[in-house]
Motif scaffolding. Structure first.
Motif, PDB file in Angstrom:
ATOM      1  N   MET A 131       0.837  -1.174   0.000  1.00 42.01           N
ATOM      2  CA  MET A 131       0.000   0.000   0.000  1.00 42.01           C
ATOM      3  C   MET A 131       0.884   1.240   0.000  1.00 42.01           C
ATOM      4  SD  MET A 131      -2.578   1.240   2.965  1.00 42.01           S
ATOM      5  CE  MET A 131      -3.635   2.553   2.453  1.00 42.01           C
ATOM      6  N   GLN A 132       0.480   2.222  -0.767  1.00 42.27           N
ATOM      7  CA  GLN A 132       1.168   3.509  -0.788  1.00 42.27           C
ATOM      8  C   GLN A 132       0.226   4.559  -0.208  1.00 42.27           C
ATOM      9  OE1 GLN A 132       4.409   4.067  -1.714  1.00 42.27           O
ATOM     10  NE2 GLN A 132       4.026   6.069  -0.833  1.00 42.27           N
ATOM     11  N   PRO A 133       0.409   4.931   1.070  1.00 40.47           N
ATOM     12  CA  PRO A 133      -0.498   5.899   1.688  1.00 40.47           C
ATOM     13  C   PRO A 133      -0.391   7.271   1.034  1.00 40.47           C
ATOM     14  CG  PRO A 133       1.002   4.940   3.305  1.00 40.47           C
ATOM     15  CD  PRO A 133       1.428   4.454   1.964  1.00 40.47           C
ATOM     16  N   LYS A 134      -1.454   8.029   1.139  1.00 31.53           N
ATOM     17  CA  LYS A 134      -1.465   9.408   0.664  1.00 31.53           C
ATOM     18  C   LYS A 134      -0.562  10.234   1.581  1.00 31.53           C
ATOM     19  CE  LYS A 134      -6.198   8.821  -0.831  1.00 31.53           C
ATOM     20  NZ  LYS A 134      -7.597   9.080  -0.478  1.00 31.53           N
ATOM     21  N   PRO A 135       0.018  11.309   1.058  1.00 26.52           N
ATOM     22  CA  PRO A 135       0.939  12.122   1.874  1.00 26.52           C
ATOM     23  C   PRO A 135       0.317  12.669   3.154  1.00 26.52           C
ATOM     24  CG  PRO A 135       1.054  12.764  -0.438  1.00 26.52           C
ATOM     25  CD  PRO A 135      -0.078  11.782  -0.323  1.00 26.52           C
ATOM     26  N   GLU A 136      -0.971  12.963   3.145  1.00 24.47           N
ATOM     27  CA  GLU A 136      -1.624  13.542   4.326  1.00 24.47           C
ATOM     28  C   GLU A 136      -2.067  12.504   5.357  1.00 24.47           C
ATOM     29  OE1 GLU A 136      -4.882  12.960   1.203  1.00 24.47           O
ATOM     30  OE2 GLU A 136      -2.793  13.623   1.172  1.00 24.47           O
ATOM     31  N   THR A 137      -1.933  11.226   5.039  1.00 24.41           N
ATOM     32  CA  THR A 137      -2.381  10.158   5.942  1.00 24.41           C
ATOM     33  C   THR A 137      -1.486  10.086   7.175  1.00 24.41           C
ATOM     34  OG1 THR A 137      -3.330   8.894   4.121  1.00 24.41           O
ATOM     35  CG2 THR A 137      -2.806   7.679   6.129  1.00 24.41           C
ATOM     36  N   ILE A 138      -2.131  10.059   8.336  1.00 22.39           N
ATOM     37  CA  ILE A 138      -1.404   9.950   9.605  1.00 22.39           C
ATOM     38  C   ILE A 138      -1.544   8.553  10.207  1.00 22.39           C
ATOM     39  CG2 ILE A 138      -1.375  10.781  12.008  1.00 22.39           C
ATOM     40  CD1 ILE A 138      -2.044  13.537  10.970  1.00 22.39           C
ATOM     41  N   ALA A 139      -2.668   7.880   9.910  1.00 24.06           N
ATOM     42  CA  ALA A 139      -2.899   6.556  10.499  1.00 24.06           C
ATOM     43  C   ALA A 139      -3.519   5.609   9.482  1.00 24.06           C
ATOM     44  CB  ALA A 139      -3.816   6.680  11.707  1.00 24.06           C
ATOM     45  N   LEU A 140      -3.157   4.349   9.600  1.00 27.35           N
ATOM     46  CA  LEU A 140      -3.795   3.267   8.846  1.00 27.35           C
ATOM     47  C   LEU A 140      -4.636   2.486   9.844  1.00 27.35           C
ATOM     48  CD1 LEU A 140      -0.733   2.009   6.773  1.00 27.35           C
ATOM     49  CD2 LEU A 140      -2.505   3.645   6.061  1.00 27.35           C
ATOM     50  N   ILE A 141      -5.905   2.273   9.504  1.00 27.02           N
ATOM     51  CA  ILE A 141      -6.835   1.649  10.450  1.00 27.02           C
ATOM     52  C   ILE A 141      -7.388   0.352   9.868  1.00 27.02           C
ATOM     53  CG2 ILE A 141      -8.999   1.955  11.713  1.00 27.02           C
ATOM     54  CD1 ILE A 141      -8.519   4.987  11.586  1.00 27.02           C
ATOM     55  N   ASN A 142      -7.412  -0.668  10.717  1.00 25.79           N
ATOM     56  CA  ASN A 142      -7.985  -1.974  10.379  1.00 25.79           C
ATOM     57  C   ASN A 142      -9.357  -2.083  11.036  1.00 25.79           C
ATOM     58  OD1 ASN A 142      -5.455  -3.246   9.249  1.00 25.79           O
ATOM     59  ND2 ASN A 142      -4.763  -2.652  11.269  1.00 25.79           N
ATOM     60  N   GLN A 143     -10.416  -1.887  10.286  1.00 23.82           N
ATOM     61  CA  GLN A 143     -11.758  -1.934  10.882  1.00 23.82           C
ATOM     62  C   GLN A 143     -12.360  -3.329  10.871  1.00 23.82           C
ATOM     63  OE1 GLN A 143     -13.803   1.070   8.486  1.00 23.82           O
ATOM     64  NE2 GLN A 143     -13.826   2.407  10.279  1.00 23.82           N
ATOM     65  N   ASN A 144     -11.958  -4.153   9.936  1.00 21.70           N
ATOM     66  CA  ASN A 144     -12.583  -5.466   9.765  1.00 21.70           C
ATOM     67  C   ASN A 144     -11.636  -6.579  10.170  1.00 21.70           C
ATOM     68  OD1 ASN A 144     -15.201  -4.791   8.421  1.00 21.70           O
ATOM     69  ND2 ASN A 144     -13.778  -3.759   7.047  1.00 21.70           N
ATOM     70  N   GLY A 145     -12.110  -7.441  11.052  1.00 24.73           N
ATOM     71  CA  GLY A 145     -11.308  -8.560  11.513  1.00 24.73           C
ATOM     72  C   GLY A 145     -12.199  -9.670  12.018  1.00 24.73           C
ATOM     73  N   TYR A 146     -11.663 -10.425  12.954  1.00 24.26           N
ATOM     74  CA  TYR A 146     -12.394 -11.530  13.574  1.00 24.26           C
ATOM     75  C   TYR A 146     -12.258 -11.422  15.078  1.00 24.26           C
ATOM     76  CZ  TYR A 146     -12.201 -13.682   8.945  1.00 24.26           C
ATOM     77  OH  TYR A 146     -12.325 -13.929   7.606  1.00 24.26           O
ATOM     78  N   LEU A 147     -13.283 -11.846  15.783  1.00 28.62           N
ATOM     79  CA  LEU A 147     -13.215 -12.030  17.227  1.00 28.62           C
ATOM     80  C   LEU A 147     -13.200 -13.529  17.457  1.00 28.62           C
ATOM     81  CD1 LEU A 147     -13.195 -10.768  20.042  1.00 28.62           C
ATOM     82  CD2 LEU A 147     -15.698 -10.841  19.994  1.00 28.62           C
ATOM     83  N   TRP A 148     -12.156 -14.008  18.128  1.00 29.96           N
ATOM     84  CA  TRP A 148     -11.995 -15.446  18.347  1.00 29.96           C
ATOM     85  C   TRP A 148     -11.902 -15.717  19.836  1.00 29.96           C
ATOM     86  CZ3 TRP A 148      -6.809 -18.306  18.398  1.00 29.96           C
ATOM     87  CH2 TRP A 148      -7.008 -19.682  18.538  1.00 29.96           C
ATOM     88  N   ASP A 149     -12.840 -16.471  20.342  1.00 28.46           N
ATOM     89  CA  ASP A 149     -12.812 -16.956  21.719  1.00 28.46           C
ATOM     90  C   ASP A 149     -12.030 -18.255  21.686  1.00 28.46           C
ATOM     91  OD1 ASP A 149     -13.296 -18.262  24.145  1.00 28.46           O
ATOM     92  OD2 ASP A 149     -15.327 -17.442  24.312  1.00 28.46           O
ATOM     93  N   SER A 150     -10.758 -18.185  22.081  1.00 28.17           N
ATOM     94  CA  SER A 150      -9.882 -19.365  22.003  1.00 28.17           C
ATOM     95  C   SER A 150     -10.201 -20.393  23.083  1.00 28.17           C
ATOM     96  CB  SER A 150      -8.416 -18.947  22.083  1.00 28.17           C
ATOM     97  OG  SER A 150      -8.142 -18.352  23.334  1.00 28.17           O
ATOM     98  N   VAL A 151     -10.920 -19.987  24.124  1.00 28.30           N
ATOM     99  CA  VAL A 151     -11.293 -20.904  25.195  1.00 28.30           C
ATOM    100  C   VAL A 151     -12.434 -21.814  24.721  1.00 28.30           C
ATOM    101  CG1 VAL A 151     -12.200 -21.102  27.542  1.00 28.30           C
ATOM    102  CG2 VAL A 151     -10.538 -19.309  26.991  1.00 28.30           C
TER     103      VAL A 151
END
Length: 109
Positions: free
Chosen positions: A1-21
């Motif tokens: 990924m090549q961020p835009k010059p004004e970008t300060i943060a990269l955010i991961n909104q989509n993932g998984y919730l895993w109850d390992s127990v």
């Protein structure tokens, strides 16, 4: 990924919730989760400059910075026996055993 010059943060909104127990997993979305990264210029970071979060200064405020969103699902938030906050895997879109194994294989490679 090549961020835009004004970008300060990269955010991961989509993932998984895993109850390992209990071996339960479901896709999850957080508007401004703890899964983000700041972008610094080397010289700024080396000289001690650090980004300050607006508002209450928690990960919930990262979304208020100039940011870009990362895709696709790219994190697993793990619930385990030592968690200090109680998270529950949603019944909606819950994965079956073989789907959980596939997700874990993709992340553990």
């Amino acid at each position: 990924m090549q961020p835009k010059p004004e970008t300060i943060a990269l955010i991961n909104q989509n993932g998984y919730l895993w109850d390992s127990v209990n071996n339960e997993m479901a896709p999850t979305f957080y508007r401004s989760p703890q899964f983000y990264v700041y972008l610094y210029k080397t010289e700024q970071y080396a000289s001690g400059y650090r980004i300050k979060l607006p508002g209450r200064g928690t990960h919930g405020n990262v979304i208020d910075l100039p940011h870009e969103l990362l895709a696709p699902r790219n994190y697993i938030n793990v619930v385990h026996s030592s968690n200090t906050s109680v998270k529950k895997v949603s019944l909606k879109d819950r994965l079956n055993g073989s789907e959980i194994e596939q997700v874990l294989r993709e992340f553990m490679v």
